[in-house]
Design an enzyme around this catalytic site. Structure first.
Site, PDB file in Angstrom:
ATOM      1  N   ALA A 258      -2.510  -3.247  -3.971  1.00  0.00           N
ATOM      2  CA  ALA A 258      -3.310  -2.593  -5.001  1.00  0.00           C
ATOM      3  C   ALA A 258      -3.396  -1.105  -4.681  1.00  0.00           C
ATOM      4  O   ALA A 258      -2.995  -0.681  -3.602  1.00  0.00           O
ATOM      5  CB  ALA A 258      -4.712  -3.186  -5.037  1.00  0.00           C
ATOM      6  N   GLU A 294     -10.175  -1.762  -2.174  1.00  0.00           N
ATOM      7  CA  GLU A 294      -9.908  -0.654  -3.112  1.00  0.00           C
ATOM      8  C   GLU A 294     -11.218  -0.005  -3.552  1.00  0.00           C
ATOM      9  O   GLU A 294     -11.303   1.210  -3.707  1.00  0.00           O
ATOM     10  CB  GLU A 294      -9.108  -1.133  -4.330  1.00  0.00           C
ATOM     11  CG  GLU A 294      -7.804  -1.853  -3.999  1.00  0.00           C
ATOM     12  CD  GLU A 294      -6.917  -1.135  -3.003  1.00  0.00           C
ATOM     13  OE1 GLU A 294      -6.900   0.108  -2.984  1.00  0.00           O
ATOM     14  OE2 GLU A 294      -6.237  -1.834  -2.205  1.00  0.00           O
TER      15      GLU A 294
HETATM   16  N1  HT7 Z   1      -3.648   3.137  -0.689  1.00  0.00           N
HETATM   17  C1  HT7 Z   1      -2.661   2.214  -1.143  1.00  0.00           C
HETATM   18  C2  HT7 Z   1      -1.405   2.455  -0.400  1.00  0.00           C
HETATM   19  C3  HT7 Z   1      -0.094   2.469  -1.128  1.00  0.00           C
HETATM   20  C4  HT7 Z   1       0.378   1.765  -2.215  1.00  0.00           C
HETATM   21  C5  HT7 Z   1      -0.204   0.855  -3.057  1.00  0.00           C
HETATM   22  C6  HT7 Z   1       0.598   0.280  -4.059  1.00  0.00           C
HETATM   23  C7  HT7 Z   1       1.929   0.594  -4.223  1.00  0.00           C
HETATM   24  C8  HT7 Z   1       2.497   1.490  -3.379  1.00  0.00           C
HETATM   25  C9  HT7 Z   1       1.710   2.084  -2.394  1.00  0.00           C
HETATM   26  N2  HT7 Z   1       2.030   2.967  -1.455  1.00  0.00           N
HETATM   27  C10 HT7 Z   1       0.942   3.206  -0.701  1.00  0.00           C
HETATM   28  C11 HT7 Z   1      -3.072   0.805  -0.946  1.00  0.00           C
HETATM   29  C12 HT7 Z   1      -4.278   0.618  -0.115  1.00  0.00           C
HETATM   30  O1  HT7 Z   1      -4.254   0.752   1.087  1.00  0.00           O
HETATM   31  O2  HT7 Z   1      -5.329   0.371  -0.641  1.00  0.00           O
HETATM   32 ZN    ZN Z   2      -6.184   1.128   1.572  1.00  0.00          ZN
END
Ligand code: HT7
Ligand code: ZN
Length: 865
Positions: A258, A294
């Site tokens: 997510a 999230e």
């Molecule tokens: N902060 C996000 C990290 C993330 C991501 C999420 C979905 C698709 C591609 C992505 N690249 C990096 C996810 C999280 O840590 O909540």
């Molecule tokens: Zn995260």
């Protein structure tokens, strides 16, 4: 490609205060007009250099005048200007349908969606695509109304309208400054589930969950989880939500779990949709955890963000810690802690032992997407947890409060975080900071002596961290090492004159520590690393009796479980090394201990279920210097078999005792189902006379996915014909539900059978399989490579070749996913010479590809060094 270094950080040459974006959505020719208010940062005459990839530049104006003095290449647009404050307007064109990388703006399953973290915004427009450039955004979206009735972006909706040609538009305004990686846009035709939450200060927040048409009934658990997370963050951290609306969209094509975009989270539908028939207890648990994660990012990540991507653990380690605390409060603390530790032992320790070893704050990066790792996330969370342990819950909260007071609205570093913790509590964390820069798994070795005459007991504790691929020299770390001493009756020994004993913790800061207690009448049993107080490996020469003693008496439930795992590990390794002369005495004491664990099933079912499960192959692999695949695998099977056959009556009684009404997701029922399905798998493995009937009966009567899947998992240990038959029935029932079908794909890919490599291509040619969808790829290729031990490590190299073939195909479709599922191939270091050579051969084959993505180049080249 060249690596970027953490030490090369420079403040941005220009800052952007406001961005106005207009999107004219079209599947092949989307137009994006971006107008930014830009100021030169400091006195210099360097050009404005904007990031941009895979986009077509249509026009460029500065203060409304066309720009002629610019250069553009595959990665950057450079504009020479003497203006200090100006308005830049960039018009770009993109092709969302062609974008299979699922980064930037893409079109899939009939909807438009963005993913900008880490560096995806540059695939939408030319921009200062770095987390320390924070701006306010206004976004207007134009699209066909019939096909895309919902047009969403960050913040609050401030306008909408209708055009004559069937298109409509919606305008959004986000009042908070944010980096470009938190930008989001979604357009499509969804079902909408609405709710609201009243915050602690009395504000009404609208909650909106957007799901595929027809899936509304599967959204209630996610919404309920969101409300729990909002209330929990207020109660535990005093943090309240800040916008008037919080939107979550579930999509089927998504690279990770997510994304926390401000006010508009985008989720992999796997972490949103659930009902009793189609989702397991684990799915329900994960949805609550990811929704929480999230949501918690709104403060730890969005309100205070990272200065640069080397600081990723600033937001991820802290947010994982917060989601772990949330999950523990919502269900069983010990079961949660065990899950956290299993991730560290199975995956993070393996990463440390591989060529991809890095500290939680990496020093060098080629492709940022490769650093969303178990080290940055989960070891990062352990580092935060150690601070929590050292400062206490109140001290930690004071530190968090100061962190937000100091840095709200800013992009900061891990050092800034630690400094706030230190300043708020006056606890010196200067030595502790080494956890941020040192990679590797520390080893804590404990020995002890007891002098009968004086009753003096001395524990000697030493620490060392073996060199890793990225770092040869290691220093002693500041380790909170929790422990207790148990007397022969199982009581905890207290001695107020020994501060470490009083605190149940020694703070290791040197290579060697000694702790002595006097006046004891007998040698105690030390229970070490209570609650896994640090991400380290511990060595102490326990006798089997001592392990059994800890299982029965430690005051720490985690340590009781841990001792059970040590006992199993010892049996398994002993059998793996000397299969022809099994250590009967050891096995007998293990069986006696296991027998006692059944008594816990009523009083502490979560702990009982965890204790009755043997360590995974991955955990066992991290306990040895060289992995002997077949020997270790079969020894693990044999020990399970021994437990299954020797205790078959107990398993049957335990199975029959779990009386559960119609499906509800609550802690009591989850524990019961877990115990029941665990018993079933032992009954099948032990070839109990009732096993086959129990499988059929449970499969026929199950009113929920946990019990149906429990049958299929257990049936893997039984006759192939019955398993195949159940799998056929399951596929017939669920072939139209992709998330359920993923479970079926994964079961097939994990099967221990000699013809597995002939069967995998059949799965990949299944009408529901697609290389474009990361969930499908993970369920077949990921499950096979990570968990099908005998198939993947087949000694003729066919498993490795199979994975490499598909990685080469995925390379051009979705490099991010390709680079994730290559991980097992990069972890060749502990296997025998033949396998090492075969794995490296496939890595070299991949390296030979002329069009290899940066993601794969980084991982493959490191692994071949
Ligand atoms: N902060 C996000 C990290 C993330 C991501 C999420 C979905 C698709 C591609 C992505 N690249 C990096 C996810 C999280 O840590 O909540
Ligand atoms: Zn995260």
């Amino acid at each position: 490609p060249v690596a970027k270094k953490r030490s090369d950080y420079q403040t941005p040459d220009f800052l952007i205060s406001h961005v106005d974006m207009v999107f004219h959505l079209d599947v092949e020719n989307t137009r994006v007009i971006t107008t930014s208010q830009i100021t030169r940062n400091g006195q210099h005459d360097r050009p404005l250099v904007l990031d941009g990839e895979s986009i077509k530049l249509i026009s460029l104006t500065l203060n409304e005048d066309p720009i002629h003095d610019y250069t553009v290449n595959d990665e950057q647009l450079s504009i020479q200007t003497s203006a200090n404050t100006f308005t830049l307007c960039v018009e770009t064109e993109i092709n969302p349908r062609e974008n299979k990388t699922l980064e930037g703006l893409y079109f899939s399953a009939g909807a438009y969606c963005t993913q900008c973290e880490a560096e995806g915004f540059r695939k939408i427009t030319y921009f200062l695509d770095r987390p320390d450039v924070l701006a306010k955004y206004d976004v207007t979206i134009f699209a066909d109304k019939a096909r895309y009735p919902h047009l969403l972006s960050n913040g609050n909706q401030i306008g909408k309208g209708q055009l004559d040609d069937g298109r409509h538009w919606v305008k959004w305004q986000d009042p908070f400054n944010k980096p470009s990686y938190l930008f989001a846009l979604v357009a499509g035709d969804f079902d909408l589930l609405s709710d609201h939450f009243i915050t602690q200060s009395g504000r009404n927040v609208v909650l909106e969950l957007y799901v595929d048409k027809g899936a509304l009934d599967k959204g209630h658990h996610a919404i309920a989880s969101l409300k729990k997370a909002m209330a929990w963050d207020e109660k535990v951290f005093g943090l309240e939500y800040d916008l008037d609306i919080y939107m979550v969209v579930a999509v089927d094509f998504f690279n990770m779990g997510a994304m926390e975009n401000k006010g508009l989270n985008v989720f992999n539908s796997k972490f949103v949709l659930a009902d009793a028939q189609s989702a397991t207890d684990d799915d329900f648990f994960n949805i609550e955890a990811v929704i929480g994660h999230e949501y918690f990012h709104n403060w730890t990540g969005n309100r205070v963000t990272c200065r640069d991507w080397f600081q990723l653990s600033l937001k991820e380690g802290l947010t994982v810690f917060r989601d772990q605390q949330f999950s523990a409060d919502m269900s069983s603390p010990v079961f949660n802690r065990i899950k956290n530790v299993q991730i560290i032992r199975e995956h993070q320790f393996a990463e440390d032992a591989s060529a991809m070893a890095h500290p939680i704050r990496p020093e060098e990066v080629i492709e940022m997407n490769n650093f969303y790792t178990v080290t940055v996330y989960d070891k990062g969370a352990e580092v935060i947890r150690m601070m929590h342990t050292l400062l206490g819950a109140d001290g930690f909260r004071k530190g968090i409060d100061l962190y937000f007071e100091r840095f709200d609205g800013q992009a900061v570093t891990c050092d800034d975080f630690v400094q706030a913790m230190q300043d708020a509590t006056h606890v010196d964390l200067s030595h502790f900071r080494l956890w941020y820069s040192q990679s590797g798994t520390p080893k804590v070795t404990v020995t002890d002596t007891f002098e009968q005459s004086s009753g003096r007991y001395t524990l000697t504790i030493t620490q060392s961290t073996p060199p890793t691929a990225d770092q040869a020299q290691k220093g002693a770390l500041h380790i909170p090492f929790k422990f207790e001493l148990l007397d022969q009756q199982g009581a905890i020994i207290y001695d107020d004159s020994v501060p470490e004993l009083k605190a149940k913790m020694v703070e290791l800061t040197q290579a060697k520590h000694e702790i002595s207690v006097s006046g004891l009448s007998e040698k105690p049993t030390p229970s070490l690393l209570l609650n896994f107080s640090a991400p380290v490996k511990v060595e102490y020469p326990y006798s089997h009796q001592q392990l059994s003693h800890i299982i029965l008496h430690s005051s720490d439930e985690f340590s009781r479980w841990d001792a059970s795992q040590s006992l199993y590990s010892r049996c398994i390794h002993s059998l793996a090394t000397t299969p022809d002369s099994p250590d009967e005495e050891l096995f007998d004491s293990m069986l006696v201990a296991v027998s006692g664990m059944f008594d816990l099933a009523d009083s502490n079912p979560a702990l009982a279920a965890a204790m009755l499960s043997v360590p995974s192959f991955e955990t066992l692999s991290q306990q040895v210097d060289e992995i002997h695949v077949e020997a270790l695998y079969h020894a693990q099977r044999s020990i399970r078999n021994l437990m299954a056959t020797s205790l078959s009556e107990k398993w049957l009684a335990l199975y029959n005792k779990q009386i559960i009404g119609s499906y509800q997701y609550n802690a009591d029922d989850v524990d019961k189902r877990r115990l029941r399905n665990l018993s079933l798998s032992y009954l099948v493995q032990g070839d109990a006379p009732q096993a086959s009937k129990l499988l059929s009966a449970q499969f026929a009567s199950a009113d929920n996915m946990t019990d149906s899947l429990g049958v299929l998992k257990a049936a893997q240990y039984g006759p192939v014909a019955q398993f195949d038959n159940l799998m056929v029935q399951f596929e017939e029932r669920w072939r139209r539900d992709p998330l359920v079908l993923d479970k079926w794909f994964a079961l097939h890919a994990n099967m221990e059978r000699s013809d597995i490599l002939a069967r995998l291509p059949l799965l990949l040619s299944h009408e529901k399989f697609s290389l474009d969808n990361p969930n499908r790829v993970r369920s077949v290729l990921g499950s096979f490579a990570f968990y099908n031990v005998l198939g993947f490590h087949a000694i003729d190299g066919s498993g490795y070749r199979f994975l490499a073939d598909y990685i080469l195909k995925l390379n051009s479709v979705n490099p991010q996913v390709a680079a994730r599922i290559i991980t097992p191939l990069t972890q060749w270091q502990k296997f025998d010479d033949t396998r090492q050579e075969l794995m490296r051969y496939q890595l070299a084959r991949i390296a030979d590809c002329k069009t290899l993505s940066k993601d794969l180049i980084e991982k493959v080249s490191k692994s071949l060094n």
